[in-house]
Design a protein around this motif. Sequence first.
Motif, PDB file in Angstrom:
ATOM      1  N   LEU A 294       0.831  -1.197   0.000  1.00 34.09           N
ATOM      2  CA  LEU A 294       0.000   0.000   0.000  1.00 34.09           C
ATOM      3  C   LEU A 294       0.870   1.253   0.000  1.00 34.09           C
ATOM      4  O   LEU A 294       1.597   1.512   0.962  1.00 34.09           O
ATOM      5  N   ALA A 295       0.797   2.023  -1.087  1.00 29.26           N
ATOM      6  CA  ALA A 295       1.641   3.216  -1.213  1.00 29.26           C
ATOM      7  C   ALA A 295       0.892   4.328  -1.934  1.00 29.26           C
ATOM      8  O   ALA A 295       1.486   5.071  -2.713  1.00 29.26           O
ATOM      9  N   GLY A 296      -0.412   4.470  -1.649  1.00 27.99           N
ATOM     10  CA  GLY A 296      -1.203   5.437  -2.399  1.00 27.99           C
ATOM     11  C   GLY A 296      -1.768   6.588  -1.603  1.00 27.99           C
ATOM     12  O   GLY A 296      -2.534   7.392  -2.132  1.00 27.99           O
ATOM     13  N   GLY A 297      -1.369   6.700  -0.302  1.00 25.82           N
ATOM     14  CA  GLY A 297      -1.958   7.724   0.554  1.00 25.82           C
ATOM     15  C   GLY A 297      -1.250   9.067   0.494  1.00 25.82           C
ATOM     16  O   GLY A 297      -0.153   9.188  -0.059  1.00 25.82           O
ATOM     17  N   LYS A 298      -1.877  10.087   1.107  1.00 25.81           N
ATOM     18  CA  LYS A 298      -1.342  11.445   1.074  1.00 25.81           C
ATOM     19  C   LYS A 298      -0.149  11.637   2.010  1.00 25.81           C
ATOM     20  O   LYS A 298       0.719  12.466   1.767  1.00 25.81           O
ATOM     21  N   ALA A 299      -0.131  10.914   3.141  1.00 27.56           N
ATOM     22  CA  ALA A 299       0.935  11.062   4.144  1.00 27.56           C
ATOM     23  C   ALA A 299       1.039  12.506   4.628  1.00 27.56           C
ATOM     24  O   ALA A 299       2.120  13.058   4.774  1.00 27.56           O
ATOM     25  N   SER A 300      -0.119  13.121   4.901  1.00 23.41           N
ATOM     26  CA  SER A 300      -0.131  14.531   5.294  1.00 23.41           C
ATOM     27  C   SER A 300       0.502  14.755   6.654  1.00 23.41           C
ATOM     28  O   SER A 300       1.081  15.823   6.904  1.00 23.41           O
ATOM     29  N   ARG A 301       0.410  13.782   7.558  1.00 21.62           N
ATOM     30  CA  ARG A 301       1.007  13.934   8.887  1.00 21.62           C
ATOM     31  C   ARG A 301       2.527  14.000   8.819  1.00 21.62           C
ATOM     32  O   ARG A 301       3.160  14.705   9.602  1.00 21.62           O
ATOM     33  N   LEU A 302       3.105  13.274   7.881  1.00 14.04           N
ATOM     34  CA  LEU A 302       4.562  13.255   7.760  1.00 14.04           C
ATOM     35  C   LEU A 302       5.074  14.539   7.118  1.00 14.04           C
ATOM     36  O   LEU A 302       6.116  15.084   7.508  1.00 14.04           O
TER      37      LEU A 302
END
Length: 208
Positions: free
Chosen positions: A6-14
């Motif tokens: 799974l590598a499709g998210g926004k990762a906004s927290r990072l």
Amino acid sequence: MYALILAGGKASRLGMGEKALVRFLNRPLLSYVIESVTSAGLEPFVIVTSQTPYTSNYCRIQGIPLILTDGAGYVEDIWQAVLDLSITGPFLTICADLPGITPEQINSVLDLYKESGYPACSVWTPYAVDLPTETIFRIKDTNHDIPGKPVGLNILRADLIEEVQDELKILIEDPFLSLNINTREELVLAEKIFSSGCKRLNQQPIIL
């Protein structure tokens, strides 16, 4: 068996761009997971979305198979990938930000899953837990309770896509598996732990 990464998210927290490509000890996070699943004999496919164009390009350049999904959600993207790949049996899912996973751990999980007869499987670790009480487990055939947090590694059966799948729960007592990278602080901490020379715990997985 397929391994869907799974590598499709926004990762906004990072807040460091696409999480799968964040540098971890001078390598993209995704590369650790790819290396482990392929060394375990699985066939990797990276699930990407329109939100992760650089991850898509990285996979194409590196010759890593990928599946472009609609980005409708975690579960929805998995099932879309399953349908696109025409998977009919068991498959493994794993998050791209799990640099601590090893091929040996993956193979141990697969062996226990195949022996269990359960349609699904989830993997847990007792470390760095700050979760509600429903994540306290009773170890099978004992009176010992232990806390657990999900690692981000699961096995499901595609032919039971419309059903709730009863799962085998496996706990692996390895602090490296608690190192999901969601914030800059977690990235710094994980790099310190990996660089410290701390030995991996070579303990057998526990069935919960």
